[in-house]
Design a protein around this motif. Structure first.
Motif, PDB file in Angstrom:
ATOM      1  N   ARG A 101      -5.054   2.920  -3.436  1.00  0.00           N
ATOM      2  CA  ARG A 101      -4.128   2.364  -4.411  1.00  0.00           C
ATOM      3  C   ARG A 101      -4.908   1.479  -5.373  1.00  0.00           C
ATOM      4  NH1 ARG A 101       1.317   0.456  -4.946  1.00  0.00           N
ATOM      5  NH2 ARG A 101       1.352  -1.585  -5.909  1.00  0.00           N
TER       6      ARG A 101
ATOM      7  N   THR B  59       5.514   6.267   8.078  1.00  0.00           N
ATOM      8  CA  THR B  59       5.561   7.092   6.868  1.00  0.00           C
ATOM      9  C   THR B  59       5.879   8.534   7.238  1.00  0.00           C
ATOM     10  OG1 THR B  59       3.199   7.531   6.951  1.00  0.00           O
ATOM     11  CG2 THR B  59       3.921   5.619   5.687  1.00  0.00           C
TER      12      THR B  59
ATOM     13  N   ASP C 187       0.813  -1.214   0.000  1.00  0.00           N
ATOM     14  CA  ASP C 187       0.000   0.000   0.000  1.00  0.00           C
ATOM     15  C   ASP C 187       0.849   1.267   0.000  1.00  0.00           C
ATOM     16  OD1 ASP C 187      -2.311  -1.315  -0.018  1.00  0.00           O
ATOM     17  OD2 ASP C 187      -2.902  -0.897   2.053  1.00  0.00           O
ATOM     18  N   VAL C 188       2.072   1.138   0.483  1.00  0.00           N
ATOM     19  CA  VAL C 188       2.831   2.348   0.744  1.00  0.00           C
ATOM     20  C   VAL C 188       3.926   2.520  -0.298  1.00  0.00           C
ATOM     21  CG1 VAL C 188       4.121   3.592   2.500  1.00  0.00           C
ATOM     22  CG2 VAL C 188       2.455   1.871   3.180  1.00  0.00           C
TER      23      VAL C 188
ATOM     24  N   SER D 254      -1.531   5.384  -6.977  1.00  0.00           N
ATOM     25  CA  SER D 254      -1.863   5.490  -5.560  1.00  0.00           C
ATOM     26  C   SER D 254      -1.741   6.918  -5.069  1.00  0.00           C
ATOM     27  CB  SER D 254      -0.999   4.550  -4.718  1.00  0.00           C
ATOM     28  OG  SER D 254       0.346   4.854  -4.864  1.00  0.00           O
TER      29      SER D 254
ATOM     30  N   GLN E  84      -2.137  12.741   4.424  1.00  0.00           N
ATOM     31  CA  GLN E  84      -2.011  12.746   5.884  1.00  0.00           C
ATOM     32  C   GLN E  84      -2.240  14.145   6.392  1.00  0.00           C
ATOM     33  OE1 GLN E  84       0.856  10.132   7.782  1.00  0.00           O
ATOM     34  NE2 GLN E  84       2.149  10.628   6.031  1.00  0.00           N
TER      35      GLN E  84
ATOM     36  N   ASN F  30      -5.292   6.431   2.318  1.00  0.00           N
ATOM     37  CA  ASN F  30      -4.431   5.880   1.277  1.00  0.00           C
ATOM     38  C   ASN F  30      -5.296   5.114   0.287  1.00  0.00           C
ATOM     39  OD1 ASN F  30      -1.311   5.243   0.887  1.00  0.00           O
ATOM     40  ND2 ASN F  30      -2.505   3.481   0.222  1.00  0.00           N
TER      41      ASN F  30
ATOM     42  N   ARG G 278      -1.771   9.164  -1.212  1.00  0.00           N
ATOM     43  CA  ARG G 278      -1.741   9.074   0.233  1.00  0.00           C
ATOM     44  C   ARG G 278      -1.867  10.485   0.791  1.00  0.00           C
ATOM     45  NH1 ARG G 278      -0.233   5.159   3.626  1.00  0.00           N
ATOM     46  NH2 ARG G 278       0.475   5.750   5.690  1.00  0.00           N
TER      47      ARG G 278
ATOM     48  N   ASP H 162       7.394   7.295   0.454  1.00  0.00           N
ATOM     49  CA  ASP H 162       6.653   7.831   1.593  1.00  0.00           C
ATOM     50  C   ASP H 162       7.178   7.313   2.924  1.00  0.00           C
ATOM     51  OD1 ASP H 162       4.909   9.418   0.187  1.00  0.00           O
ATOM     52  OD2 ASP H 162       3.427   7.839  -0.091  1.00  0.00           O
TER      53      ASP H 162
ATOM     54  N   VAL I 261      -5.033   9.679   8.176  1.00  0.00           N
ATOM     55  CA  VAL I 261      -4.268   9.147   7.054  1.00  0.00           C
ATOM     56  C   VAL I 261      -5.257   8.471   6.109  1.00  0.00           C
ATOM     57  CG1 VAL I 261      -2.457   7.567   6.284  1.00  0.00           C
ATOM     58  CG2 VAL I 261      -2.286   8.637   8.530  1.00  0.00           C
TER      59      VAL I 261
END
Lengths: 650, 984
Positions: free
Chosen positions: B352, B224, B190-191, B329, B333, B350, B331, B195, B348
């Protein structure tokens, strides 16, 4: 500040109250075993699963154990020994080299106890329920229990036939108590006796609660009695006590219609056809089968024999592939190469096409297989029924009377008519009328021709051809193939899954009766009884005698009196055993029904036994009584120390 | 349970009530920070216990509004000693002292952060500045950086699997728990790698025990990056790369001409193709391989908030045709302070999406296939050649090009945290926070195989096959924590306690229909196939649900710079466990002693800067097994039987129930020294661990009868893993502009099966790794009690026969060939589990240039050479062979495909895994605020040094319970990446 503390308190109280610590599971696709039985439909669903479980094991696992180890069907590997080898899983069955570690020994054990366990649980659970709470009468409840009890005996009988007195005898569902072998603390034979006694008493106790007649797919009184008859017929090898006269009386009762009205059908195809559950008065019990609902069906009776292109022969579109792994045990040795004798592989040309499933395809180069008809007539190879072999076992095709209509090449039409049982010689599409079908693997690019031999004529896998070969080394064309149940043409609208799988039929009662008579010394009446069934396989002319033998040119006597190749004219025990094999060929019981009772399973002589060796694979050149019964799988012994291994395997 | 709840509620209420709120509207601090030379730029000025903070500007100046005059302000900068002041006492001009002590870094641990000095368990944290460059996924960032973390890499050098301190579970899985920003069980995919701020690896039981039933394989914490920067200014970072792959040479097999010549004796079928490497050419993508990764981050802050938004796009143009994939994706925050800074909200989100259309194929095997098989054939409906051999074999090019596939997956993560400052003064800080998150994942894959395909027509007798499948899962978690910090003179206490709840629900659907009149409908008209009418179509759906809940607490106490200790406890239950074993306790204690600060060590201070000893003990669990496995249930058995004129579906007991099913337990002892020497030029640690895993879940043979089925899942048996880990780092300046560092890790481990089974359920050994054999499924590995994992059992090589067969030793002292195999003749022939694992990293910085070289290796194990076994000697029946087959083993003319130790080789290897060169450009003030540009070039998988003769040994798995079995074919490629980071 107070506000915050109130919010926090409420939050925490909420946590505790909303069962955030509750870890109970509530499955979505499973049902709680504790209160499963809610109505009669639930009861029937569990019974349906019990039948289906045993049907699955019977059509595959027991078939392996009882047919591959016997003299009529073999599992053979091809393409230089590499295809169909399957780690030798079934090879050990065909060569009597299994051990307690063998896969199928283990699988048979596991499947058997699943069926019995399901029966035990059902009987326990339903017995503890008040009939009215699920809306049925007490009588109905007792009938369901009787049905499953009798069926449990059948499940026990099947596993007993394989392992004998070492199996435990238990009807308990308590998993905290591990049952001992029936023979624990006593002899193997005594264990066998215990189990047979129990099976008999269960059958006798449940008889009255079972229906007479009714559906051939369910347990009824005739099912119960035929099963008991099997136990009595084999009593000598099971328990050491012969009970043939008792058996004969019971067979007579069944034949007389005491447990329902059955008769031998004139047209043998009726036994195996799509409507055999309603249209065949010979059938006493058959497992239900259907294309849509129950595809277990007849697959194992035909599928393992079939090539990958068998559909084009039968003009059918089957949704299962052939395995090309089993064959009829060969009638001839390899002193001559029938394939080379019978076929000219003529290269027709680079751009020749052939048809596959409606599509024109080309291969380069293509060979047309042409038959030279004299292949069998010349008999350049020796038949195992003839000197110097003189076997009275194996050699299936040649044990048939050549006029037997089952030897016709399989045929069929769009009305659902069909016949013939063995695929032999050059395979052509459309029941032998179309293009030549192509072989695979070691004969890739050549025509497919089945010969009644098993051998590695091309020496693939660095294994030169031997005069008598074991099933490790059979080319793709080795051995005849069996279509016991019909493959219907696509246009007929019927499917090979439609026929129900026959387990008990009246012919078995007739043959049992005949054998008992023969053992009494009444060979003439025994022969009459057997002939009363056999008659349907011959035209009147062939039955009564006319014409000449196609090979020898000698005048033929009628099939009713003609001894098969290699047999004497007297109707003796060898002949009786052979007739059992032909009538019930590929029906899953050759090892026990016949070979063991006639003491031929480890003592008889057929095909490769004693005539070839296979380095390292320990082919028993000398036959060993050790293999009369199968051993308990090592895994089962490890898991339950109360089990006792068959002393022969210790 | 109830009592505990009442107690906790009481505590919470008491704490909440004792908060007294400040009436002030904050307090402004301002000043200038400098060091001995001049202003310090970028030092952080933070109000302790909050995210309220700023960084010093170009002149070292700062302004910050803190909550009150009594707030504690912390000023820190890497390389300097951190200082703290009560706001009202903060001097306006402050000179920072260079840090000659251990760098005062904070490390992310489970449920919070600790100062490195406060950590007494085995935790390794890697910060973004130390990450490997050009890493396509998160674990690749830290390959070779953490001793005891074994990462498998695939042929292009990317992390494909990983485990901490070896495999010890048989069935329970050996992958560590992944925690992304506090979300337990989050997904690394996912990340975006850009990040990630830091990755912490919790190696021992004491650090992982706070994660209860999920901590037994260790924990990887991913943190992150947060929004930051000067108030009111948006900081833009563009961070992207493009990579390509250079395939290494294929193993050398016979060319078409050579093959034809050789075939006069080998006698394989000639299918007529005369194009060299036809399949390779047909499969290979016409466009060059590239892997494009575009990433941009916008970050900023206001007086009361900070935020960041990052967007990532990746486009992968694969080595083979028709196999491309993309992902998108985003993200976001945001941290926001409210209610007079008492409450802080962190959000947060996210999202994707992955898209792939087409099929996947590999040409790794093409050198070994029959080179005369044509690819194309105009006479077939698809235009591809159809193999004539009736083996079910298909044309791999047709399989790649003709079936139509489409799969999408989308994942959505949302996390909301509310933190309330309950009480604060210079010594005490009490906060509580509630955190809720969910992760929703939806995927579908649709496919259509046209009626013109050979597979469709020939082997299965259907014309066209369509399938639709989808899978949706939702994982929710809620955690409520109370944090308490105390700091006064020599004493520091940090405590955390809380409640954690996590559930996940999964729903799936699948349908297949066949025999279509029209191919152009694809899967969009799935009802039109005739299989449905015939009852042959398949349709299925399912749903599963499981949950975990627990309460936990941890207290860390530190005294001066001498002593620190931590104790934690988690009480946790899982719905998967049987009714007799729903909940368990997972305790841990650890302590560390800084020996170098003791008076008696005064004499060593000239060379020994720091020496710490630490010891820890922790119990963790492994939440193994599947949902509902402990229950006694009835299920549809998929069977039908004809009863009373109708087909009755079969239902029955579906498994052997085990109400005692529970978690696997890992008990870990860990002892280590951390040290810094020679003015901190040399730092490192050495530790010893002893991990014992008990109650291992294993599928045992159930005694039948009385059990209905042949297997049952039980918690029995144990494994142990002991080892030593060493990490060393040397860094120094040669001149002011030229700095370098050399770091390395080494670990030794010995993993064994200790016991399996008990008196009731007997099992003398575990067989693993199917290999095929006579009459039984042969296995490669056999683990008896007290046997090292990776123990290969097979036949010991004893020469060869005149007719080209291998010989092996037999139990009776003789020899036999393959055809004479007997189980009794098998012996232990080797071990495939590496004993030694090591890595070496060099970095060199000259002004704005940097260079880094990473090397990595494994030693002390054997590898099974499957390539040799399948293609390496003349007797193999493979269609094409390695050229070396005839040169090296001309005498092996028979087929020798079995477990002869002839095929086993020493597997030691070391490889230059990565070299990267970068240059930074710093800009003076300009219109665009263009601050910094960084360019780099990195290459991975450059050179492997090994004696192993099969496929590249670094592609052979070294983890799990069946390590060291090489592939018979494998691609191996170097990956070259060019990357840009630009900051505005």
């Amino acid at each position: 500040m107070k506000k915050i503390s109130i919010i926090l308190s409420v939050l925490f109280a909420g946590l505790a109250a909303t069962s955030c610590f509750d870890m109970e599971e509530h499955p979505f696709t499973l049902l709680d075993a504790g209160n499963y039985f809610s109505d009669e439909a639930a009861v029937k669903q569990v019974i349906a699963n019990i039948y289906a479980q045993e049907q699955g094991d019977l059509s595959e696992l027991y078939w392996y154990a009882q047919e591959l180890s016997a003299d009529q069907i073999a599992w053979r590997s091809w393409n230089g020994g590499s295809w169909g080898w399957d780690s030798g899983d079934k090879f050990v069955l065909s060569t009597h080299t299994w051990t307690p570690l063998s896969n199928y020994v283990n699988r048979i054990w596991n499947g058997a106890w699943t069926a019995i366990g399901l029966c035990n649980n059902f009987i326990d659970d339903l017995s503890s329920i008040d009939a009215s709470s699920i809306g049925i009468t007490d009588a109905k409840k007792e009938a369901y229990i009787a049905e499953v009890r009798a069926f449990r005996v059948y499940c026990y009988y099947n596993v007993f036939e394989v392992f004998g007195g070492v199996i435990p005898l238990t009807t308990s569902t308590d998993t905290s108590i591990l049952p001992e072998s029936a023979c624990a603390g006593t002899t193997f034979e005594e264990g066998c006796r215990k189990i047979c006694d129990w099976m008999e008493s269960e059958l006798d106790e449940t008889l009255a609660a079972l229906p007479v007649g009714g559906s051939v797919n369910r347990v009824n009184q005739a099912f119960n009695r035929v099963l008991k008859m099997r136990i009595l017929l084999n009593s000598e090898i099971f328990t050491g006590t012969a009970r043939f006269s008792e058996c004969k009386n019971l067979a007579k009762e069944i034949l007389d219609g005491k447990y329902g009205s059955y008769r031998i059908v004139d047209k043998y195809q009726d036994i195996y056809s799509y409507n055999n559950d309603t249209n065949c008065p010979e059938i006493i019990f058959a497992f239900s089968s259907d294309l849509i609902y129950n595809k277990k069906s007849t697959n194992m009776r035909n599928g393992p024999f079939m090539s990958y292109v068998f559909m084009n022969y039968f003009d059918t579109t089957q949704r299962h592939a052939g395995w090309n792994c089993t064959c009829t045990t060969p009638s001839f040795d390899n002193s001559s190469d029938f394939y080379a004798q019978c076929v000219e592989n003529v290269q027709v040309g680079a751009d020749t096409t052939y048809r596959s499933n409606g599509t024109i395809r080309s291969i380069t180069p293509i060979y047309e297989a042409r038959v030279i008809k004299e292949m069998y007539d010349k008999e350049l190879a020796k038949c195992f029924l003839d000197p110097p072999y003189n076997d009275k076992l194996g050699a299936v095709h040649e044990r048939f009377d050549p006029r037997d209509i089952r030897l016709l090449p399989p045929y069929g039409d769009d009305s659902g008519n069909w016949g013939g049982m063995f695929l032999e010689g050059v395979m052509r599409e459309h029941y032998g009328t179309g293009d030549v079908q192509m072989a695979d693997a070691d004969r890739n690019g050549m025509g497919l021709v089945y010969v009644d031999q098993v051998g590695n004529f091309q020496g693939k896998g660095n294994h030169p051809v031997q005069i008598v070969e074991n099933p490790r080394w059979g080319e793709t064309n080795s051995g005849l193939r069996t279509a016991k149940y019909p493959y219907y043409t696509t246009n007929s609208g019927f499917d090979f899954c439609d026929p129900d799988v026959v387990e008990f039929r009246l012919a078995e009662v007739v043959y049992t009766y005949a054998e008992c008579l023969l053992r009494e010394g009444n060979a003439a009446e025994a022969k009459n009884q057997v002939n009363s069934v056999r008659k349907r396989y011959f035209s009147d002319a062939d039955w009564n005698g006319s014409g000449v033998h196609p090979t020898t040119g000698k005048a033929l006597i009628g099939a009713k009196d003609q001894a098969p190749r290699g047999f004497s004219d007297a109707f003796d025990m060898d002949r009786m055993l052979s007739e059992w094999g032909l009538e019930f060929y590929d029906e899953g019981h050759r090892r026990r029904t016949d070979l063991r009772r006639f003491d031929k399973f480890t003592q008889g002589q057929w095909w490769f036994f004693g005539r070839t060796t296979e380095t390292g694979y320990d082919l028993p050149a000398k036959r060993d009584r050790k293999y009369e019964w199968y051993p308990i799988p090592q895994r089962a012994l490890d898991a339950n120390h109360g089990l006792v291994q068959n002393p022969n395997y210790e | 349970m109830k009592k505990l709840l009442t107690f906790l509620t009481g505590v919470a209420v008491f704490l909440a009530a004792s908060v007294h709120m400040s009436a002030q509207n904050g307090y402004e601090v301002r000043g200038v920070i400098s060091d001995a030379i001049g202003p310090v730029v970028g030092a952080s000025v933070i109000e302790r216990g909050t995210t309220n903070g700023t960084a010093t500007g170009p002149d070292g100046d700062y302004v910050l509004r803190v909550s009150s005059a009594r707030a504690v302000v912390e000023i820190s900068c890497i390389g300097y000693q951190t200082v703290t002041y009560v706001a009202s006492e903060l001097p306006s001009r402050l000179t920072l002292q260079e840090d000659t002590e251990m760098i005062d870094e904070t490390v992310v641990v489970g449920y919070g952060t600790l100062n490195k000095k406060e950590i007494s368990s085995s935790v390794v944290s890697v910060k973004s500045e130390d990450f490997n460059k050009a890493a396509p996924n998160a674990m690749t960032l830290i390959v070779g950086k953490v001793a005891g973390l074994n990462i498998d890499t695939n042929a292009s050098g990317n992390a494909s699997g990983y485990q901490i301190r070896g495999a010890t579970s048989i069935n329970g899985g050996n992958s560590p728990l992944i925690v992304v920003d506090g979300i337990i069980g989050g997904s690394l995919s996912d990340v975006a790698t850009q990040d990630i701020e830091s990755i912490s690896v919790l190696k021992d039981g004491a650090s992982a025990a706070i994660y209860g039933t999920r901590g037994a394989n260790g924990v990887i914490l991913v943190t992150t990056k947060k929004g930051s920067g000067t108030t009111g200014r948006v900081r833009v970072t563009y961070d992207s790369y493009v990579a390509t792959q250079i395939l290494h040479k294929f193993p050398e097999t016979f060319s078409l001409d050579e093959w034809l010549e050789l075939n006069e004796s080998r006698g394989k079928a000639d299918y007529g193709n005369r194009v060299e490497n036809a399949y390779y050419k047909a499969l290979k993508n016409d466009k060059p391989y590239y892997d494009l990764n575009q990433h941009i981050t916008l970050a900023g802050s206001t007086a009361k908030s900070n935020y960041s938004l990052s967007l990532t796009y990746t486009d992968n143009n694969a080595l083979t045709k028709n196999s491309d994939s993309q992902s998108y994706s985003a993200r976001f925050q945001m941290n926001q302070k409210m209610l007079n800074d008492i409450v802080e909200s962190s959000t947060v989100a996210n999202i994707r999406a992955n898209v792939s259309e087409g099929n996947s194929a590999s040409f790794a095997g093409t050198p070994f296939s029959n080179p005369t098989v044509p690819v194309y054939d105009e006479s077939t409906p698809t235009g591809y050649y159809w193999p004539t051999s009736s083996t079910g074999s298909t044309n791999s090019v047709e399989n790649l090009m003709v079936p139509i596939n489409k799969s999408h997956s989308t994942s959505l993560t949302f996390q909301q945290d509310i933190k309330v400052k309950l009480f604060q003064n210079p010594y005490h800080l009490l906060t509580t926070n509630a955190n809720a998150s969910f992760r929703y994942n939806s995927s579908y894959s649709h496919s259509y195989t046209p009626s013109t395909m050979q597979t469709a027509q020939m082997w299965n007798n259907w014309a066209g096959s369509a399938s639709l499948g989808s899978n949706n899962s939702l994982s929710r978690s809620f955690e409520w924590l109370v944090n308490y910090n105390f700091q006064k003179t020599d004493h520091t206490i940090k405590a955390v306690g809380g409640y954690s709840y996590n559930d996940s629900v999964n729903e799936s659907m699948n349908m297949t229909n066949r025999d279509f009149q029209y191919d152009q409908f694809l899967w969009y008209n799935i009802g039109s196939g005739t299989y449905l009418k015939d009852g042959q179509a398949s349709m299925s759906s399912g749903k599963g649900f499981n949950k975990i809940a627990g309460v936990f607490g941890r207290v860390t106490y530190s005294w001066k710079n001498l002593f620190t200790a931590t104790a934690s406890l988690r009480y946790e239950g899982s719905s998967k466990f049987g009714k007799n074993k729903k909940y368990g306790y997972f305790p841990a204690v650890s302590a560390a002693w800084t020996i170098s600060n003791m008076p008696f060590m005064a004499g060593t201070r000239s060379w020994l800067d720091e020496l710490r000893f630490r010891a820890s003990y922790g119990v963790t669990g492994r939440n193994a097994g599947s949902d509902y496995a402990s229950l006694s249930t009835y299920a549809s058995k998929g069977s039908n039987y004809y009863m009373d004129g109708e087909w009755v579906p079969g239902y029955g007991i579906n498994r052997n129930a085990n109400p005692n099913l529970g978690w696997e337990t890992a008990v870990v002892y860990d002892y280590g020294f951390d040290f810094e020497l020679f003015k901190r030029r040399l730092s490192g640690s050495i530790e010893y661990f002893d991990r014992r895993s008990e109650d291992l879940l294993y599928t045992y043979t159930a005694p039948q009868p009385p059990y209905v089925y042949s297997t049952i899942q039980l918690n029995l048996g144990s494994t142990s893993n002991k080892g030593v880990e060493l990490a060393l780092n040397w860094r120094d300046n040669i001149t002011k502009d030229l700095r370098y560092s050399i770091s390395g890790t080494y670990s030794f481990s010995d993993a064994r099966l200790v016991s399996i089974g008990n008196d009731v359920y007997a099992a003398s050994w575990v067989d693993l790794g199917s290999a095929g054999g006579l009459g039984s499924s042969d296995t490669r590995f056999r683990l008896y009690e007290d046997t090292r994992i990776g123990s290969l059992r097979g036949f010991k090589y004893a020469g060869y026969t005149d007719d080209g067969q291998l010989l092996h030793e037999t139990a009776d002292g003789g020899t036999a060939t393959k055809t004479g195999v007997k189980d009794d003749d098998k012996v232990f022939i080797g071990n495939t589990l590496p004993k030694h694992s090591f890595s070496l990293n060099l970095t060199l910085n000259y002004k704005t240039w940097d260079l880094s070289v990473n090397g990595r290796g494994l030693a002390g194990m054997d590898i099974w050479n499957s390539q040799l076994q399948s293609y390496g000697y003349p007797g193999v029946s493979a269609e094409n062979l390695l050229k070396s087959a005839y040169e090296k083993y001309p005498y092996l003319t028979a087929d020798n495909n079995y477990l002869n130790s002839f095929f086993l080789e020493k597997g030691d290897w070391f490889k230059i895994e990565r070299i990267s060169v970068g240059k930074a450009f710093n800009f003076k003030k300009n219109k665009l605020n263009f601050e910094r540009l960084y360019l780099y070039l990195a290459a991975t998988n450059l050179l492997t040094l090994t004696g192993f003769t099969g496929v590249d040994p670094s592609t052979v798995s070294s983890i799990g319970l069946e390590p060291g079995i090489s592939g018979s074919t494998s691609l191996y490629a170097s990956r070259v990446t060019f990357g840009v980071t630009a900051q505005f």
